[in-house]
Enzyme design. Structure first.
Site, PDB file in Angstrom:
ATOM      1  N   ASP A 138      -0.304   5.215   0.935  1.00 37.97           N
ATOM      2  CA  ASP A 138      -0.562   6.186   1.997  1.00 37.97           C
ATOM      3  C   ASP A 138      -0.627   5.523   3.367  1.00 37.97           C
ATOM      4  O   ASP A 138      -1.406   4.598   3.594  1.00 37.97           O
ATOM      5  CB  ASP A 138      -1.878   6.923   1.737  1.00 37.97           C
ATOM      6  CG  ASP A 138      -1.814   7.815   0.510  1.00 37.97           C
ATOM      7  OD1 ASP A 138      -0.723   7.933  -0.068  1.00 37.97           O
ATOM      8  OD2 ASP A 138      -2.856   8.394   0.142  1.00 37.97           O
TER       9      ASP A 138
ATOM     10  N   ASP B 109       0.859  -1.178   0.000  1.00 43.54           N
ATOM     11  CA  ASP B 109       0.000   0.000   0.000  1.00 43.54           C
ATOM     12  C   ASP B 109       0.904   1.239   0.000  1.00 43.54           C
ATOM     13  O   ASP B 109       2.105   1.146   0.286  1.00 43.54           O
ATOM     14  CB  ASP B 109      -0.875  -0.045   1.261  1.00 43.54           C
ATOM     15  CG  ASP B 109      -1.692   1.206   1.448  1.00 43.54           C
ATOM     16  OD1 ASP B 109      -2.387   1.612   0.497  1.00 43.54           O
ATOM     17  OD2 ASP B 109      -1.635   1.797   2.552  1.00 43.54           O
TER      18      ASP B 109
ATOM     19  N   ASP C 138      -1.898  -0.766   6.018  1.00 42.14           N
ATOM     20  CA  ASP C 138      -2.241  -0.191   7.324  1.00 42.14           C
ATOM     21  C   ASP C 138      -3.733  -0.034   7.568  1.00 42.14           C
ATOM     22  O   ASP C 138      -4.145   0.215   8.696  1.00 42.14           O
ATOM     23  CB  ASP C 138      -1.583   1.183   7.479  1.00 42.14           C
ATOM     24  CG  ASP C 138      -2.247   2.245   6.604  1.00 42.14           C
ATOM     25  OD1 ASP C 138      -2.415   1.990   5.389  1.00 42.14           O
ATOM     26  OD2 ASP C 138      -2.592   3.320   7.125  1.00 42.14           O
TER      27      ASP C 138
END
EC number: 3.1.3.70
Length: 269
Positions: A8, A6, A210
């Site tokens: 961001d 991922d 996250d």
């Protein structure tokens, strides 16, 4: 070995979008020729710019698993896909026009506002992206990030979206309206299959994320790594064997990849 990541809040810091602290591990995987596959809610144009900054030209997955892009001629692979310009593309998502039509139907009832309803300036305020990056974030092909006035309405909205062939997922900053047949996990499955068909075996896979929308990706890899949020709290993930990074953003990413590479070199994985 293939690394799926991922952006961001994971490879890129939540607060400033920097990957500075991840540079040591990024350089190490580049030297080893390990593919780094970006798996993000960002658009194709955003990812192209980030790949250029990272100094890589690898497959990438955009808009929460809506499409997989392989550079044409990538590693000499034979891939069943749509050929468009510089890419070999496998599409899983709905057309953006269909997404917007649904948003238009329900946005007043649920008090939601998508990127298509916002000016570039509004996106800048919500994301802290530079203006030129916010412009790229607005140029969508498959999905719509949105904000909602009352989060208690999300469950009702999810039910209506489901009936129309859509679903809602949650990223680090926004909810996202996406096609029912897509998610990051399904797109990762496709990339793994391409590597298997061309290498003759399934490579070891690592995944880092996250947020809630990263969970399908983390379920599809051999070594799932959960990066904490900026407040040091972790997304709730019930996944056996998941590794929790100590630090958020690029620092946690760097430490996790460095440790995994060391373990592999010692024959631990």
């Amino acid at each position: 070995m293939v690394i799926f990541t991922d952006l961001d809040g994971t490879l890129l810091n939540h607060e400033d979008y920097s990957f500075k602290d991840a540079i040591p591990s990024l350089e190490r995987i580049k030297k080893k020729g390990i593919p780094l596959v970006i798996v993000t809610s960002k658009t194709k144009k955003e990812v192209e710019l980030i790949q250029k900054e990272l100094g890589i030209e690898e497959p990438f997955i955009v808009e929460n698993g809506a499409a997989v892009f392989f550079p044409k001629g990538y590693r000499g692979f034979n891939i069943r896909c749509d050929q468009e310009n510089r890419y070999c593309i496998i599409k899983l998502g709905r057309d953006y026009r269909e997404i917007r039509d649904f948003i238009e139907k329900i946005k007043d009832k649920f008090k939601i506002k998508g990127f298509g309803d916002m000016t570039v300036e509004e996106i800048v305020r919500l994301t802290d992206l530079p203006y030129d990056r916010a412009e790229l974030a607005k140029e969508r092909d498959f999905t719509e990030p949105f904000i909602i006035e009352d989060e208690k309405d999300i469950k009702d909205l999810e039910e209506i979206a489901e009936k129309e062939g859509f679903k809602i997922t949650k990223g680090g900053r926004f909810y996202h309206l996406i096609g029912k047949g897509q998610d990051k996990g399904r797109a990762v499955q496709i990339v793994k299959k391409v590597f298997e068909e061309n290498y003759g075996e399934v490579p070891l896979t690592v995944g880092l994320g996250d947020s809630r929308n990263d969970i399908p990706m983390l379920r599809e890899v051999d070594i799932p790594i959960l990066i904490p949020h900026i407040n040091k709290k972790y997304e709730s993930v019930n996944l056996p064997g998941i590794i929790k990074a100590e630090y958020p953003g690029s620092k946690g990413w760097n430490e996790s990849i460095w440790r995994i590479l060391n373990e592999i070199e010692r024959g631990c994985c």
